[in-house]
Design a protein around this motif. Structure first.
Motif, PDB file in Angstrom:
ATOM      1  N   TYR A 210       0.838  -1.203   0.000  1.00  0.00           N
ATOM      2  CA  TYR A 210       0.000   0.000   0.000  1.00  0.00           C
ATOM      3  C   TYR A 210       0.872   1.251   0.000  1.00  0.00           C
ATOM      4  CZ  TYR A 210      -3.068   3.708   1.543  1.00  0.00           C
ATOM      5  OH  TYR A 210      -3.744   4.893   1.637  1.00  0.00           O
TER       6      TYR A 210
ATOM      7  N   VAL B 230       1.135   3.867  -3.143  1.00  0.00           N
ATOM      8  CA  VAL B 230       0.303   5.066  -3.024  1.00  0.00           C
ATOM      9  C   VAL B 230       1.049   6.315  -3.497  1.00  0.00           C
ATOM     10  CG1 VAL B 230       0.839   5.690  -0.612  1.00  0.00           C
ATOM     11  CG2 VAL B 230      -1.417   6.186  -1.557  1.00  0.00           C
TER      12      VAL B 230
ATOM     13  N   LYS C  54      -3.065   9.559 -10.164  1.00  0.00           N
ATOM     14  CA  LYS C  54      -4.474   9.206 -10.229  1.00  0.00           C
ATOM     15  C   LYS C  54      -5.267  10.039  -9.227  1.00  0.00           C
ATOM     16  CE  LYS C  54      -3.608   5.721 -12.954  1.00  0.00           C
ATOM     17  NZ  LYS C  54      -3.702   5.857 -14.339  1.00  0.00           N
ATOM     18  N   MET C  55      -6.547  10.248  -9.554  1.00  0.00           N
ATOM     19  CA  MET C  55      -7.386  11.052  -8.682  1.00  0.00           C
ATOM     20  C   MET C  55      -7.646  10.332  -7.359  1.00  0.00           C
ATOM     21  SD  MET C  55     -11.037  12.798  -9.479  1.00  0.00           S
ATOM     22  CE  MET C  55     -10.339  13.996 -10.584  1.00  0.00           C
ATOM     23  N   SER C  56      -7.900   9.050  -7.405  1.00  0.00           N
ATOM     24  CA  SER C  56      -8.151   8.294  -6.173  1.00  0.00           C
ATOM     25  C   SER C  56      -7.029   7.295  -5.957  1.00  0.00           C
ATOM     26  CB  SER C  56      -9.499   7.591  -6.253  1.00  0.00           C
ATOM     27  OG  SER C  56      -9.515   6.727  -7.364  1.00  0.00           O
ATOM     28  N   ASN C  57      -5.833   7.827  -5.718  1.00  0.00           N
ATOM     29  CA  ASN C  57      -4.665   6.964  -5.610  1.00  0.00           C
ATOM     30  C   ASN C  57      -4.748   6.030  -4.411  1.00  0.00           C
ATOM     31  OD1 ASN C  57      -4.336   8.949  -3.731  1.00  0.00           O
ATOM     32  ND2 ASN C  57      -2.215   9.411  -4.266  1.00  0.00           N
ATOM     33  N   SER C  58      -5.381   6.449  -3.320  1.00  0.00           N
ATOM     34  CA  SER C  58      -5.453   5.568  -2.158  1.00  0.00           C
ATOM     35  C   SER C  58      -6.390   4.376  -2.415  1.00  0.00           C
ATOM     36  CB  SER C  58      -5.914   6.335  -0.919  1.00  0.00           C
ATOM     37  OG  SER C  58      -7.202   6.857  -1.120  1.00  0.00           O
ATOM     38  N   THR C  59      -7.386   4.564  -3.274  1.00  0.00           N
ATOM     39  CA  THR C  59      -8.279   3.454  -3.602  1.00  0.00           C
ATOM     40  C   THR C  59      -7.538   2.379  -4.383  1.00  0.00           C
ATOM     41  OG1 THR C  59     -10.148   4.958  -3.672  1.00  0.00           O
ATOM     42  CG2 THR C  59     -10.431   2.827  -4.745  1.00  0.00           C
ATOM     43  N   PHE C  60      -6.771   2.796  -5.378  1.00  0.00           N
ATOM     44  CA  PHE C  60      -6.000   1.826  -6.176  1.00  0.00           C
ATOM     45  C   PHE C  60      -4.914   1.161  -5.337  1.00  0.00           C
ATOM     46  CE2 PHE C  60      -7.292   4.678  -9.830  1.00  0.00           C
ATOM     47  CZ  PHE C  60      -8.301   3.820 -10.235  1.00  0.00           C
TER      48      PHE C  60
END
Length: 115
Positions: free
Chosen positions: A59, A63, A70-76
């Motif tokens: 993670y 991250v 990416k806009m939602s890097n923590s999700t990926f």
């Protein structure tokens, strides 16, 4: 709260003088070998360590490096950590199944030799 009261006329284990529990024959029957082989415990500890370290490490490694723009890097990065956790879990299942098969094959070979 209920508690058990001892009656003075009852004799405890030590007072009864039950020498059979501490007899040499009872001690000879005793097997103090561990129920689980040390190799199995080592594998379990190694996979437990991997299950904690690898997903968390993946993670934080992804991250800020792979999913930086990416806009939602923590999700990926979280999805990557979940994937790594599943890989470790599947690896543990495979190792456990192979170990079980090898023990069964050894038992079958010993049974053939004893015939």
């Amino acid at each position: 709260m209920a508690s058990r009261r001892t009656i003075s006329s009852e004799k405890g284990f030590i007072e009864k003088g039950d020498a059979t529990a501490f007899s040499p024959a009872a001690l000879e029957k005793s097997n103090i070998a561990p129920a689980v082989p040390p190799g199995v415990i080592f594998k379990l500890l190694a996979f437990t360590f991997a299950m904690v370290v690898f997903p968390i490490g993946s993670y934080f490694a992804t991250v800020n490096t792979i999913f930086r723009g990416k806009m939602s890097n923590s999700t990926f990065a979280g999805a990557t950590a979940a994937f790594i956790a599943n890989v470790v879990l599947i690896g543990y299942v495979i190792v456990a199944m192979k170990e079980d098969q090898s023990e069964r094959l050894e038992a079958e070979e010993e049974a053939k030799k004893s015939k």
